[in-house]
Design a protein around this motif. Structure first.
Motif, short mmCIF file in Angstrom:
data_model
loop_
_atom_site.label_atom_id
_atom_site.label_comp_id
_atom_site.label_asym_id
_atom_site.label_seq_id
_atom_site.Cartn_x
_atom_site.Cartn_y
_atom_site.Cartn_z
N LEU A 229 0.83 -1.21 0.00
CA LEU A 229 0.00 0.00 0.00
C LEU A 229 0.87 1.26 0.00
N GLU A 230 1.94 1.24 0.79
CA GLU A 230 2.82 2.40 0.85
C GLU A 230 3.53 2.64 -0.49
N ALA A 231 3.98 1.55 -1.12
CA ALA A 231 4.66 1.68 -2.40
C ALA A 231 3.73 2.28 -3.45
N ALA A 232 2.49 1.78 -3.49
CA ALA A 232 1.52 2.29 -4.46
C ALA A 232 1.19 3.74 -4.18
N SER A 233 1.07 4.11 -2.91
CA SER A 233 0.71 5.48 -2.55
C SER A 233 1.81 6.47 -2.89
N ILE A 234 3.06 6.16 -2.54
CA ILE A 234 4.13 7.12 -2.79
C ILE A 234 4.38 7.27 -4.29
N ALA A 235 4.20 6.19 -5.04
CA ALA A 235 4.34 6.28 -6.50
C ALA A 235 3.24 7.15 -7.09
N ARG A 236 2.02 7.00 -6.58
CA ARG A 236 0.91 7.80 -7.06
C ARG A 236 1.14 9.28 -6.75
N MET A 237 1.58 9.58 -5.53
CA MET A 237 1.82 10.96 -5.14
C MET A 237 2.95 11.60 -5.94
N ALA A 238 3.92 10.81 -6.37
CA ALA A 238 5.05 11.35 -7.13
C ALA A 238 4.61 11.92 -8.47
N GLY A 239 3.49 11.43 -8.98
CA GLY A 239 2.99 11.94 -10.25
C GLY A 239 1.91 12.97 -10.12
N ARG A 240 1.52 13.31 -8.90
CA ARG A 240 0.48 14.30 -8.67
C ARG A 240 1.10 15.70 -8.55
N PRO A 241 0.31 16.77 -8.76
CA PRO A 241 0.88 18.12 -8.76
C PRO A 241 1.66 18.48 -7.51
N ASP A 242 1.15 18.13 -6.34
CA ASP A 242 1.86 18.50 -5.11
C ASP A 242 3.15 17.72 -4.95
N GLY A 243 3.15 16.46 -5.38
CA GLY A 243 4.37 15.67 -5.32
C GLY A 243 5.43 16.23 -6.26
N ILE A 244 5.02 16.61 -7.46
CA ILE A 244 5.95 17.20 -8.42
C ILE A 244 6.49 18.53 -7.88
N GLU A 245 5.59 19.37 -7.36
CA GLU A 245 6.01 20.66 -6.82
C GLU A 245 6.92 20.49 -5.62
N GLY A 246 6.62 19.56 -4.74
CA GLY A 246 7.44 19.37 -3.54
C GLY A 246 8.85 18.95 -3.88
N VAL A 247 9.00 17.99 -4.79
CA VAL A 247 10.33 17.52 -5.18
C VAL A 247 11.09 18.62 -5.91
N ASP A 248 10.40 19.30 -6.84
CA ASP A 248 11.07 20.37 -7.59
C ASP A 248 11.52 21.50 -6.67
N PHE A 250 12.30 21.31 -3.54
CA PHE A 250 13.45 20.86 -2.74
C PHE A 250 14.74 20.99 -3.55
N VAL A 251 14.71 20.52 -4.78
CA VAL A 251 15.90 20.58 -5.63
C VAL A 251 16.30 22.02 -5.91
N GLU A 252 15.29 22.89 -6.09
CA GLU A 252 15.55 24.29 -6.41
C GLU A 252 15.76 25.15 -5.17
N ARG A 253 15.75 24.54 -4.01
CA ARG A 253 16.01 25.21 -2.74
C ARG A 253 15.07 26.39 -2.51
N ARG A 254 13.78 26.12 -2.69
CA ARG A 254 12.76 27.13 -2.43
C ARG A 254 11.61 26.49 -1.66
N ARG A 255 10.76 27.33 -1.11
CA ARG A 255 9.61 26.83 -0.40
C ARG A 255 8.56 26.34 -1.38
#
Length: 259
Positions: A229-248, A250-255
């Motif tokens: 369940l955790e694997a499916a959930s984190i993979a799903r969130m990685a493709g959602r807008p907030d997951g994309i924004e959160g990772v980007d 972090f990499v760009e060192r902004r809030r």
């Protein structure tokens, strides 16, 4: 949308006042009806909020049911069954809304008030806050999911002790047992709870709801099932807008700016 004296919305937070000052901060039937309606709007996508804040009407969060109303009823069993059904519809709506729930536990949370606190994801209390089952004191049994939630929160043995002996749980004990999340100065309970709710509402709403789902599922799944369940959930969130924004972010060192 359903706003009333018991329900309001601001800054992405749905606030529900669960008690009424008119009857000694007892559980307000109107709050249960209006609150459930607003929560169903959240679940149905008709109200856009990121967190739910539960507060009391006065010095206490909620001192339980209106016992004087029980005593004055022509048919006490019928009155209490109707109230329990209404209460349980509120609890189901709180669950189905699938948003982080914060409770500002001022003063007493007794009976139904304690039941409601047990459904909060974050329960903020003060040094003078007290929880008590209260049902044995009037010869009744718990409702609002108390026996279900307390057993899971503190374990069956402690839950039996607390409920059967009608134990008063002070703030320190509640914190140690994991029933309360944090204890702050009495005057800061409402402010801290409101700030927490706003912070949650500003966060990645879909991810927080999914995390709540995982925490609930953890009560009934074995480890292998839960890892899937955790694997499916984190993979799903990685493709959602907030997951994309959160990772980007972090990499760009902004809030991050979550949707």
């Amino acid at each position: 949308m359903t706003d009333s004296e018991y329900v309001s919305e601001s800054d992405g937070v749905l606030t529900i006042t669960v008690s009424t000052a008119a009857a000694g901060t007892s559980l307000a039937p109107g709050a249960l009806v209006d609150g459930a309606a607003a929560l169903r709007e959240v679940a149905g996508g008709r109200r856009d909020v990121g967190a739910v804040l539960l507060v009391g009407a006065g010095a206490n969060f909620c001192a339980g049911g209106d016992v004087r109303a029980f005593a004055g009823a022509d048919d006490r069993s019928l009155l209490i069954r109707d109230l329990a059904d209404t209460f349980h519809e509120f609890i189901r709506a709180l669950r189905d809304a699938d948003r982080p729930v914060v409770a500002a536990v001022t003063g007493w949370a007794a009976g139904a008030g304690m039941s409601i606190v047990l459904h909060a994801d974050v329960a903020v209390a003060g040094p003078s806050s007290r929880l008590r089952p209260a049902y044995p004191g009037i010869g009744l049994t718990p409702d609002g999911g108390m026996t279900w939630m307390l057993s899971r929160a503190v374990g069956p043995a402690r839950a039996r002790r607390i409920i059967l002996t009608d134990e008063i749980v002070d703030a320190d004990a509640g914190l140690a047992l994991g029933v309360l999340s944090t204890v702050v100065a009495d005057d800061d309970v409402r402010t801290t709870a409101a700030d927490t709710a706003r912070t949650l509402a500003d966060g990645p709403r879909e991810a927080l709801s999914a995390a709540k789902d995982l925490l609930t599922a953890a009560l009934t799944t074995d480890l292998d099932e839960h890892l899937d369940l955790e694997a499916a959930s984190i993979a799903r969130m990685a493709g959602r807008p907030d997951g994309i924004e959160g990772v980007d972010a972090f990499v760009e060192r902004r809030r991050p700016s979550f949707s």
